[in-house]
Design a protein around this motif. Structure first.
Motif, mmCIF file in Angstrom:
data_model
loop_
_atom_site.group_PDB
_atom_site.id
_atom_site.type_symbol
_atom_site.label_atom_id
_atom_site.label_comp_id
_atom_site.label_asym_id
_atom_site.label_seq_id
_atom_site.Cartn_x
_atom_site.Cartn_y
_atom_site.Cartn_z
ATOM 1 N N THR A 1 7.788 -7.405 -2.825
ATOM 2 C CA THR A 1 6.509 -6.698 -2.785
ATOM 3 C C THR A 1 5.581 -7.312 -3.837
ATOM 4 N N ASN A 2 4.300 -6.920 -3.805
ATOM 5 C CA ASN A 2 3.305 -7.440 -4.761
ATOM 6 C C ASN A 2 3.194 -8.957 -4.731
ATOM 7 N N THR B 1 4.305 -0.376 1.492
ATOM 8 C CA THR B 1 5.410 -0.652 0.578
ATOM 9 C C THR B 1 6.677 0.130 0.933
ATOM 10 N N PRO B 2 6.611 1.466 1.107
ATOM 11 C CA PRO B 2 7.851 2.158 1.476
ATOM 12 C C PRO B 2 8.383 1.747 2.844
ATOM 13 N N ALA C 1 10.335 -1.388 2.388
ATOM 14 C CA ALA C 1 11.639 -1.154 1.763
ATOM 15 C C ALA C 1 12.650 -0.639 2.783
ATOM 16 N N LYS C 2 12.206 0.268 3.639
ATOM 17 C CA LYS C 2 13.124 0.842 4.615
ATOM 18 C C LYS C 2 13.553 -0.196 5.651
ATOM 19 N N SER D 1 0.860 -1.190 0.000
ATOM 20 C CA SER D 1 0.000 0.000 0.000
ATOM 21 C C SER D 1 0.888 1.230 0.000
ATOM 22 N N SER D 2 0.270 2.393 -0.038
ATOM 23 C CA SER D 2 1.062 3.623 -0.055
ATOM 24 C C SER D 2 1.845 3.792 1.242
ATOM 25 N N LEU D 3 1.434 3.097 2.286
ATOM 26 C CA LEU D 3 2.175 3.113 3.553
ATOM 27 C C LEU D 3 3.061 1.866 3.670
#
Ligand code: FAD
Ligand code: AMP
Lengths: 244, 317
Positions: free
Chosen positions: B113-114, B97-98, B101-102, B93-95
């Motif tokens: 992801t996905n 996924t990033p 990654a971090k 999601s917009s929250l």
């Protein structure tokens, strides 16, 4: 101001996706490669900033083998000043991000697309930010600079948020941040002589390994229903497709 | 295997995609600990037990009512270490996924992801992820001892398997740098069905002729409890907000039912809908390419068919 724009070299959005060598390799036959559509927005915004802010330089970076150079030249034709190609197959997000971070120091702004349209991972910007110790924001629909600060609009599910941030930072861009730019004749001519530096990749431990590709199962034939018989559609959605 | 599941919440409710993330972790086996941030009722957190979490860590820090990505990542990095978790599962999601990654970068995890289905752990740890905007899949091995997995809708079914989870307070010391991307305002549609989570989507294209005709489409969406979507030109022209734009460069949906009205079916639009279980296309042009990607099709005028369809659905209830 120094801006770095990271571009991926991806199949055109109308491409038919196929794999070869026992589903282990993407079939490039007949496929046209383009600058990632989101990366194209990042580039367009960078050029807009350059046009509005004297003394700004825009560098494009791609991690890819020699066949990505036409795509890099296109970015130069659109208006970037110089380019770096990290000579390696972009195997995974962490690898790509590590290469970008290696060359990303000293920029005021690092712009990317929200996601590449081949792997769609949507993570390279966040990883680069983490490696360089910079904040990263994505997907950014609006980016306004104000001195050493920026005002960003980020899209979220069902809405958007406004973010205030100090430079430098990393952003993953999407529309309507800028209008895509088409290179003009002068741009295409001058792109040929703009510097394109090729550097070797730094070694990175592999953290994921791609094993195999797969295509989704083929869709069955469409069932046409008469516009005079909408009841039948509702009925079929209930009893046949079982989705109502 | 110990897994930690980051659950997102909005308006005090756990998001549906996060319930699927808990179910995903439960289906992988081992112990499942969930972690939630910001103001949220204890009973809501306890209910995560139903989907397979035994414990829920709650970070009751008001600053986290806003979705501050860096701060969320810092909390999760600490929780992964404190809990000695092997896998972090969260929603794409917009929250999510990033944040994924971090966290993965900091803890040197293998990241995917996905992800669309449960991992195959018979030899190693193989996940299946959606690539080329839903046009293909890749099987990816995650070799590192730590793994971070962001799942797409329908990767696991949020079914009830357990009882009440134990809620435990969790703290992480956050620094100023965790808040250096300052969220100054949030505009969000409330109460509506969110497009990425919707089980039914009613979507309109340029064939809807103008924003003034969306009332009909919304009426249909309402009787179906559906979210509304649109094609790119429709959001480009400002008929509908950008976050409703479905496709390659917009939202990728994965509903049970996608109803496309007055959309031609350009390949870039199809890229956003190809994970739908069932697609209905309504178009006045029998040769519209969308029919080839549809399960059911009706050739006809949208403005005649939408009200009839709305009535037929009401009647069938
Ligand atoms: C890089 C790139 C990315 C893109 N990304 C996206 C994306 O993410 N999403 C997206 O949607 N598009 C995207 N596009 C645009 C895409 O190529 C198409 O232009 C777009 O999807 C067309 O939108 P449409 O179907 O609404 O309009 P049109 O193609 O104009 O189709 C309108 C349809 O409505 C039908 N119609 C007209 N009147 C009626 C009526 N009264 N009743 C019923 N039917 C009627 C017509 O027969 C026609 O089929 C992208 C394009 C590019 C180049
Ligand atoms: N090989 C690459 N070279 C340069 N930049 C890339 C490359 N791959 C991805 N990027 C950038 O990272 C963004 C996000 O990619 P991804 O995380 O793969 O979805 C893209 O939109 C690009 O801006």
């Amino acid at each position: 101001m120094k801006i770095l724009v990271c571009i991926s070299n991806v199949p055109d959005t109308t491409s038919k996706i196929n794999f070869i060598e026992n589903n282990t390799k993407f079939d490039v036959a007949g496929v046209q490669f383009i600058i990632g559509p989101y990366d194209d927005y990042a580039l367009a915004r960078a050029i807009e900033i350059k046009e509005a802010t004297p003394g700004t330089t825009v560098t494009v970076l791609n991690v890819g083998l020699v066949e990505t150079e036409p795509t890099i030249r296109k970015a130069l034709a659109i208006g970037a000043d110089d380019a770096i190609r990290v000579n390696a197959e972009p195997t995974d997000s962490f690898f790509v991000a590590s290469q970008i971070a290696e060359h990303g120091k000293g920029f005021d702004l690092i712009l990317m697309g929200r996601e590449s349209i081949d792997y769609n991972s949507g993570v390279v910007h966040a990883i680069v930010g983490e490696i360089l110790g910079l904040p990263s924001v994505s997907p950014v629909m609006k980016l306004e600079l104000n001195g050493t600060k920026a005002l960003l609009t980020r899209e979220i599910e069902g809405g958007k948020e406004t973010i205030e941030i100090d430079l430098p930072f990393v952003a993953g861009c999407q529309e309507p941040i800028a209008e895509w730019k088409i290179p003009n004749m002068r741009g295409i001519m001058s792109a040929r002589t703009k510097p394109l530096k090729v550097v070797e990749a730094k070694g990175v431990d592999q953290s994921v390994a791609l094993k195999k590709f797969e295509l989704p199962p083929a869709k069955g034939a469409v069932k046409m229903i008469s516009s005079d018989n909408i009841g039948e559609l509702v009925n079929r959605l209930k009893t046949e497709a079982k989705v109502l | 295997m110990n897994s930690l599941v980051f659950v997102e919440s909005g308006e005090g409710k756990i998001r549906k995609l996060s319930l699927e993330a808990v179910a995903y972790a439960h289906a992988m086996g081992g112990t499942v600990t969930a972690i939630a941030m910001g103001s949220i009722e204890k009973t809501e957190l306890e209910s995560l037990g139903k989907y397979g979490a035994t414990r829920v860590l709650h970070v009751a820090d008001d600053r986290l009512n806003q979705h501050v990505i860096q701060a969320y990542a810092s909390v999760l990095i600490k929780a992964m270490q404190d809990e000695n978790a092997d896998v972090l599962v969260l929603a794409n999601s917009s929250l999510g996924t990033p944040v994924a990654a971090k966290v993965a970068t900091k803890i040197k995890a293998s990241l995917a992801t996905n992800v669309v289905e449960l991992p195959n752990t018979s030899a190693g740890f193989l996940v299946k992820k959606s690539i080329y905007t839903g046009k293909a899949f890749a099987f990816v091995e995650l070799p590192n001892s730590k793994k971070v997995i962001a799942i797409k809708k329908n990767a696991a079914e949020a079914k009830e398997v357990g009882g009440t989870a134990n809620v435990i307070s969790f703290t992480a010391s956050l620094t100023d740098s965790d808040f250096n991307a300052k969220i100054t305002s949030t505009e969000k549609a409330t109460g509506d069905v969110l497009l990425p989570e919707a089980e039914i989507v009613v979507s309109g294209g340029r064939g809807m002729k103008g924003p003034e005709h969306w009332g009909q489409l919304e009426e249909l969406a309402k009787v179906l409890h559906a979210a509304t979507g649109c094609s790119k030109p429709v959001s480009d022209m400002g008929w509908r907000p950008h976050h409703e734009h479905v496709g390659q460069t917009g939202v990728k949906v994965a509903p049970q039912l996608y109803i496309a009205i007055g959309i031609s079916g350009a390949i870039q639009h199809l890229a956003g809908v190809n994970s739908s279980k069932c697609i209905v296309v309504i178009n006045k042009d029998a040769d519209a390419p969308f029919f080839k990607a549809a399960d059911y099709g009706i050739v006809g005028d949208a403005f005649e068919i939408i009200p009839k369809l709305t009535e037929a659905i009401k009647a069938a209830k």
